[in-house]
Design a protein around this motif. Sequence first.
Motif, PDB file in Angstrom:
ATOM      1  N   LYS A  25      -6.470   0.880  -1.412  1.00  0.00           N
ATOM      2  CA  LYS A  25      -5.009   0.855  -1.550  1.00  0.00           C
ATOM      3  C   LYS A  25      -4.361   0.075  -0.417  1.00  0.00           C
ATOM      4  O   LYS A  25      -3.394  -0.659  -0.617  1.00  0.00           O
ATOM      5  N   ILE A  26      -4.907   0.219   0.806  1.00  0.00           N
ATOM      6  CA  ILE A  26      -4.358  -0.508   1.958  1.00  0.00           C
ATOM      7  C   ILE A  26      -4.496  -2.006   1.740  1.00  0.00           C
ATOM      8  O   ILE A  26      -3.558  -2.779   1.963  1.00  0.00           O
ATOM      9  N   ALA A  27      -5.671  -2.425   1.290  1.00  0.00           N
ATOM     10  CA  ALA A  27      -5.919  -3.856   1.065  1.00  0.00           C
ATOM     11  C   ALA A  27      -4.978  -4.407  -0.005  1.00  0.00           C
ATOM     12  O   ALA A  27      -4.386  -5.484   0.171  1.00  0.00           O
ATOM     13  N   ASP A  28      -4.820  -3.679  -1.101  1.00  0.00           N
ATOM     14  CA  ASP A  28      -3.927  -4.131  -2.181  1.00  0.00           C
ATOM     15  C   ASP A  28      -2.478  -4.168  -1.712  1.00  0.00           C
ATOM     16  O   ASP A  28      -1.727  -5.095  -2.055  1.00  0.00           O
ATOM     17  N   TYR A  29      -2.081  -3.182  -0.940  1.00  0.00           N
ATOM     18  CA  TYR A  29      -0.694  -3.128  -0.465  1.00  0.00           C
ATOM     19  C   TYR A  29      -0.385  -4.292   0.469  1.00  0.00           C
ATOM     20  O   TYR A  29       0.655  -4.959   0.341  1.00  0.00           O
ATOM     21  N   LEU A  30      -1.290  -4.543   1.427  1.00  0.00           N
ATOM     22  CA  LEU A  30      -1.063  -5.624   2.380  1.00  0.00           C
ATOM     23  C   LEU A  30      -1.046  -6.983   1.690  1.00  0.00           C
ATOM     24  O   LEU A  30      -0.267  -7.876   2.059  1.00  0.00           O
ATOM     25  N   LEU A  31      -1.870  -7.138   0.668  1.00  0.00           N
ATOM     26  CA  LEU A  31      -1.894  -8.392  -0.077  1.00  0.00           C
ATOM     27  C   LEU A  31      -0.572  -8.598  -0.806  1.00  0.00           C
ATOM     28  O   LEU A  31      -0.008  -9.701  -0.805  1.00  0.00           O
ATOM     29  N   GLN A  39       2.378  -7.289   0.015  1.00  0.00           N
ATOM     30  CA  GLN A  39       3.442  -7.531   0.986  1.00  0.00           C
ATOM     31  C   GLN A  39       3.386  -8.958   1.537  1.00  0.00           C
ATOM     32  O   GLN A  39       4.417  -9.570   1.801  1.00  0.00           O
ATOM     33  N   LYS A  40       2.181  -9.489   1.686  1.00  0.00           N
ATOM     34  CA  LYS A  40       2.034 -10.851   2.202  1.00  0.00           C
ATOM     35  C   LYS A  40       2.595 -11.864   1.219  1.00  0.00           C
ATOM     36  O   LYS A  40       3.250 -12.840   1.605  1.00  0.00           O
ATOM     37  N   GLU A  43       2.030  -3.938   9.932  1.00  0.00           N
ATOM     38  CA  GLU A  43       1.272  -4.515   8.831  1.00  0.00           C
ATOM     39  C   GLU A  43       0.560  -5.792   9.274  1.00  0.00           C
ATOM     40  O   GLU A  43      -0.558  -6.093   8.846  1.00  0.00           O
ATOM     41  N   LYS A  44       1.191  -6.576  10.164  1.00  0.00           N
ATOM     42  CA  LYS A  44       0.539  -7.786  10.689  1.00  0.00           C
ATOM     43  C   LYS A  44      -0.688  -7.416  11.507  1.00  0.00           C
ATOM     44  O   LYS A  44      -1.703  -8.103  11.459  1.00  0.00           O
ATOM     45  N   GLN A  45      -0.579  -6.322  12.283  1.00  0.00           N
ATOM     46  CA  GLN A  45      -1.716  -5.875  13.071  1.00  0.00           C
ATOM     47  C   GLN A  45      -2.852  -5.385  12.168  1.00  0.00           C
ATOM     48  O   GLN A  45      -4.031  -5.612  12.453  1.00  0.00           O
TER      49      GLN A  45
END
Length: 545
Positions: free
Chosen positions: A231-237, A239-240, A249-251
């Motif tokens: 879920k973290i990977a999908d969310y960050l993708l 948002q990017k 999120e950048k960190q």
Amino acid sequence: MSDFPQMSFQQRTSQIMSQSQVQKMSQTQIMSLNLLAMSSADLRNEIYSYAAKNPALEIKSDSLESGVKSSRAEVSASSRFSDNTHYGSASASGSEASDNFQAALESNADEREALTDHLEHQLNAMKLSDEEKALCLKLIYNLDEKGFHILAPISFLDGENPLHNEEFLNKCLCLVQHLDPLGTCTNNYLESLLVQAKISGNASRLTLFFLEKQEHFDLLNPPQPAKIQKKIADYLLGQKKLKFTGENEKQLEKNDYSIEEIEDSLNFIRGLDPYPARNFGSTTTNYVSPDVIVRRNEGFSSDLPSDSMQEAEPEFVVTFAREFLPKLEISKEYSSLIKSAEIKEGDNGEQAERKRAELKFARNSVNEAKVFIESVLYRESTVLKAAQEIVSAQINFFRKGSRYLAPLRQKDIAEKLGLHEATISRMANSKYLACEWGIFPIGYFFTNAIGTAKTKVESEDEKNDSKKSKALPSKDSPSDGENSVLSKEAVKYEIEQILEEHKNDKKALSDQKISDILAQKGIKVARRTVAKYRSQLNINSSYER
């Protein structure tokens, strides 16, 4: 013969429509009277409750809430008319068992230390400026039983004080948040968890990320590390792509978090308390907000000729305290839906039927919202008009104080306004008036006549006859020659003043002696009445003083 049944049907239809209109008017009146009887706090709750049930009624603004938004603001127009609502009810035995359990809980007294007392004791041990301590106390007594804000903290800042800015508010918030238990004085459980994590000093960046926003916290559901990692990977993708990436999120993008690190964050969060005030007792604090504010008009002059007094500004300005209630409006979306709806008579099919249902729902919702707003305005108008009449009838009170409160009946105000006495009774229920002498329940101004002050000038024979003569009202008596009767509160005030004047006497004044002194002032009150009023003033008898 053929016309008779038709005429009969028309007559019956007319009667049914007439009965329907009468019933609708009755329901409107009932709502108006119910809202009129409510206090400001109850009306606020009713407004939010009604707005939650009727999507056509929207809360435009609320000065006591910061960033208040309706829960339906994020709901799309298409889903508002959906039939996806599920209903359920408890069984009779289940409801009875729940009520019995609740009664058992409420029957046990809560002997735990109150949260407000616990926080205030810690605050008193700190070295703070007067300004800091004053604001911190306001923040502490603004907490509910969970330790969260009741009103928006920014509402406690004094706009006329240059020290009261956002930086000063944040400093005071931080001071209270660091008191035991950690994490109180926050908006909700998530902010409380974030504050506790930051104060601990050993929370990982991943943990702070989870607690930063509700959408981040939702990634933990279900609390399974493998699913959370995906879920973290999908969310960050996502948002990017949207270019909404924050600092945390950048960190996170620079690191691939392992299952072990996610498990550590989960365990850390489990060790925090989302409701830090749960182990403390609660104290019932009643906050009184005035419904009406009476201010002395600085532009008023009593030196004006009597002919021009009618055109002059009033001596006292009476205003309704609107800032304590939310501002309401009809939903523009629903209004535009009704205006733009085009359903032809020949249209058939599922889509046309759905449009008709939506249009009917929208019209009913808008009409009901209008009735509710009109009822709220009726309450405001009635309270304001009644308050203006009260100020006029009790003008000496507002000029000189409670000593000069005159006898006044609810019936008197009802007759002046052309309303039923029961309506005035509802108006006075749980309403408050603020003036330079303090905040008073509106019912305080309705008081019966108690004593009779003799205001006629006596003859020379009566003055010479000591047995028949009775003292004229003294210059200190509240009777001004215009009113021959005194109110209950005025008599109480006189009793207080008499006892204050004789407090250093070797022998305490008895109730009969007080009654005699009142008589010398032209106030006829029996000894038993003096005893009753003395008891209401929490003053002991002469034997105990």
